[in-house]
Motif scaffolding. Structure first.
Motif, PDB file in Angstrom:
ATOM      1  N   SER A  29     -24.973  -3.622   8.603  1.00  0.00           N
ATOM      2  CA  SER A  29     -25.170  -2.350   7.903  1.00  0.00           C
ATOM      3  C   SER A  29     -26.357  -1.551   8.452  1.00  0.00           C
ATOM      4  O   SER A  29     -26.483  -0.360   8.165  1.00  0.00           O
ATOM      5  CB  SER A  29     -25.338  -2.589   6.394  1.00  0.00           C
ATOM      6  N   PHE A  30     -27.199  -2.183   9.252  1.00  0.00           N
ATOM      7  CA  PHE A  30     -28.357  -1.498   9.838  1.00  0.00           C
ATOM      8  C   PHE A  30     -28.023  -0.833  11.175  1.00  0.00           C
ATOM      9  O   PHE A  30     -28.851  -0.119  11.726  1.00  0.00           O
ATOM     10  CB  PHE A  30     -29.517  -2.481  10.048  1.00  0.00           C
ATOM     11  N   TYR A  31     -26.829  -1.091  11.705  1.00  0.00           N
ATOM     12  CA  TYR A  31     -26.458  -0.589  13.023  1.00  0.00           C
ATOM     13  C   TYR A  31     -25.682   0.717  12.920  1.00  0.00           C
ATOM     14  O   TYR A  31     -24.824   0.883  12.050  1.00  0.00           O
ATOM     15  CB  TYR A  31     -25.601  -1.617  13.770  1.00  0.00           C
ATOM     16  N   ALA A  32     -25.957   1.633  13.841  1.00  0.00           N
ATOM     17  CA  ALA A  32     -25.208   2.895  13.931  1.00  0.00           C
ATOM     18  C   ALA A  32     -23.747   2.570  14.268  1.00  0.00           C
ATOM     19  O   ALA A  32     -23.444   1.497  14.793  1.00  0.00           O
ATOM     20  CB  ALA A  32     -25.828   3.774  15.019  1.00  0.00           C
ATOM     21  N   PRO A  33     -22.824   3.515  13.993  1.00  0.00           N
ATOM     22  CA  PRO A  33     -21.401   3.264  14.272  1.00  0.00           C
ATOM     23  C   PRO A  33     -21.125   2.822  15.713  1.00  0.00           C
ATOM     24  O   PRO A  33     -20.247   2.012  15.951  1.00  0.00           O
ATOM     25  CB  PRO A  33     -20.732   4.608  13.962  1.00  0.00           C
TER      26      PRO A  33
END
Length: 136
Positions: A29-33
Protein backbone atom coordinates in the motif's frame (compact mmCIF):
# COMPACT_ATOMS: atom_id res chain seq x y z
CA UNK A 1 1.34 22.48 10.17
CA UNK A 2 3.17 19.36 8.95
CA UNK A 3 6.01 19.88 6.53
CA UNK A 4 6.93 17.63 3.62
CA UNK A 5 9.87 16.49 5.72
CA UNK A 6 7.57 15.50 8.59
CA UNK A 7 5.17 13.78 6.19
CA UNK A 8 7.98 11.81 4.53
CA UNK A 9 9.43 10.84 7.90
CA UNK A 10 6.01 9.62 9.07
CA UNK A 11 5.52 7.79 5.76
CA UNK A 12 8.81 5.95 6.13
CA UNK A 13 8.27 5.11 9.80
CA UNK A 14 4.83 3.66 9.01
CA UNK A 15 6.37 1.66 6.16
CA UNK A 16 9.12 0.36 8.45
CA UNK A 17 6.47 -0.81 10.93
CA UNK A 18 4.70 -2.73 8.14
CA UNK A 19 8.02 -4.24 7.03
CA UNK A 20 8.97 -5.38 10.53
CA UNK A 21 5.46 -6.82 11.01
CA UNK A 22 6.03 -8.76 7.75
CA UNK A 23 2.69 -7.35 6.57
CA UNK A 24 3.16 -7.71 2.81
CA UNK A 25 -0.28 -6.33 1.89
CA UNK A 26 0.32 -3.23 3.97
CA UNK A 27 3.81 -2.86 2.51
CA UNK A 28 2.31 -2.85 -1.00
CA UNK A 29 0.00 0.00 0.00
CA UNK A 30 3.03 2.31 0.29
CA UNK A 31 4.06 1.81 -3.36
CA UNK A 32 2.93 3.97 -6.29
CA UNK A 33 0.87 2.17 -8.99
CA UNK A 34 4.08 1.82 -10.99
CA UNK A 35 7.15 1.77 -8.78
CA UNK A 36 10.67 1.53 -10.11
CA UNK A 37 12.87 -0.76 -8.04
CA UNK A 38 16.52 -0.27 -8.96
CA UNK A 39 15.24 1.33 -12.19
CA UNK A 40 12.96 -1.61 -13.09
CA UNK A 41 9.23 -0.69 -13.33
CA UNK A 42 7.02 -2.96 -11.23
CA UNK A 43 3.52 -2.96 -9.81
CA UNK A 44 3.01 -2.82 -6.02
CA UNK A 45 1.92 -6.45 -5.68
CA UNK A 46 4.98 -7.75 -7.57
CA UNK A 47 7.24 -5.52 -5.53
CA UNK A 48 5.82 -6.76 -2.23
CA UNK A 49 5.81 -10.38 -3.47
CA UNK A 50 9.61 -10.42 -3.21
CA UNK A 51 9.44 -10.35 0.60
CA UNK A 52 7.62 -13.59 1.61
CA UNK A 53 10.58 -15.67 0.38
CA UNK A 54 12.87 -13.61 2.61
CA UNK A 55 10.49 -13.89 5.57
CA UNK A 56 10.20 -17.67 5.09
CA UNK A 57 13.99 -18.03 5.17
CA UNK A 58 14.42 -15.55 8.04
CA UNK A 59 11.20 -15.55 10.13
CA UNK A 60 12.63 -12.96 12.54
CA UNK A 61 13.90 -10.63 9.78
CA UNK A 62 14.11 -7.11 11.16
CA UNK A 63 15.13 -3.71 9.85
CA UNK A 64 16.58 -1.26 12.38
CA UNK A 65 16.90 2.32 11.22
CA UNK A 66 20.26 3.86 12.06
CA UNK A 67 20.08 7.11 10.09
CA UNK A 68 17.30 8.84 8.20
CA UNK A 69 17.96 11.71 5.80
CA UNK A 70 15.21 13.59 4.01
CA UNK A 71 15.78 16.06 1.20
CA UNK A 72 12.55 17.25 -0.38
CA UNK A 73 10.85 14.22 -1.90
CA UNK A 74 13.82 11.90 -1.32
CA UNK A 75 14.25 9.71 1.76
CA UNK A 76 17.57 7.98 2.43
CA UNK A 77 17.77 5.32 5.10
CA UNK A 78 20.84 3.65 6.57
CA UNK A 79 19.77 0.60 8.50
CA UNK A 80 20.86 -2.75 9.85
CA UNK A 81 19.01 -5.92 8.92
CA UNK A 82 19.13 -8.98 11.14
CA UNK A 83 17.61 -12.41 11.06
CA UNK A 84 18.10 -16.09 11.79
CA UNK A 85 18.42 -18.43 8.81
CA UNK A 86 15.58 -20.91 9.47
CA UNK A 87 14.53 -21.79 5.90
CA UNK A 88 16.01 -22.20 2.42
CA UNK A 89 17.43 -19.03 0.91
CA UNK A 90 18.99 -18.87 -2.56
CA UNK A 91 19.22 -22.69 -2.58
CA UNK A 92 20.99 -22.72 0.79
CA UNK A 93 19.21 -24.87 3.35
CA UNK A 94 18.64 -23.47 6.83
CA UNK A 95 21.81 -23.09 8.85
CA UNK A 96 20.38 -21.59 12.04
CA UNK A 97 22.98 -18.88 11.69
CA UNK A 98 22.20 -15.34 12.86
CA UNK A 99 23.00 -12.74 10.19
CA UNK A 100 23.45 -8.99 10.25
CA UNK A 101 24.14 -6.53 7.47
CA UNK A 102 24.20 -2.78 6.91
CA UNK A 103 22.16 -1.40 4.03
CA UNK A 104 21.24 1.92 2.50
CA UNK A 105 18.03 2.52 0.58
CA UNK A 106 16.99 5.66 -1.26
CA UNK A 107 13.29 6.33 -1.86
CA UNK A 108 11.61 8.88 -4.11
CA UNK A 109 8.21 9.95 -2.82
CA UNK A 110 5.45 11.19 -5.12
CA UNK A 111 1.89 11.76 -4.00
CA UNK A 112 2.55 10.19 -0.60
CA UNK A 113 3.79 6.90 -2.12
CA UNK A 114 7.19 5.45 -2.93
CA UNK A 115 7.60 5.85 -6.69
CA UNK A 116 11.25 4.79 -6.95
CA UNK A 117 13.51 2.74 -4.70
CA UNK A 118 17.23 2.02 -4.95
CA UNK A 119 18.83 -0.55 -2.64
CA UNK A 120 22.55 -0.54 -1.95
CA UNK A 121 24.32 -3.51 -0.40
CA UNK A 122 23.35 -6.01 2.16
CA UNK A 123 22.03 -9.21 0.63
CA UNK A 124 25.43 -10.35 -0.66
CA UNK A 125 26.74 -10.05 2.91
CA UNK A 126 23.77 -12.03 4.23
CA UNK A 127 24.35 -14.81 1.70
CA UNK A 128 28.07 -14.82 2.52
CA UNK A 129 27.30 -15.20 6.22
CA UNK A 130 25.03 -18.20 5.68
CA UNK A 131 27.44 -19.77 3.18
CA UNK A 132 30.18 -19.53 5.84
CA UNK A 133 27.98 -21.71 8.03
CA UNK A 134 27.93 -24.36 5.26
CA UNK A 135 31.72 -24.54 4.95
CA UNK A 136 33.44 -27.57 6.50
Amino acid sequence: MATTRDENQSLYQAYLEACNAHDVDRMASFYAPTIKVNDVPMDPVSTAAQFPVLFAAFPDWHWEMRNLLIDGDYVAVHFTVTGTHRGAFNAIEATGRRVSSAEITLYHVEGGKFSEVWDFGGMEAVESQIREAEAP
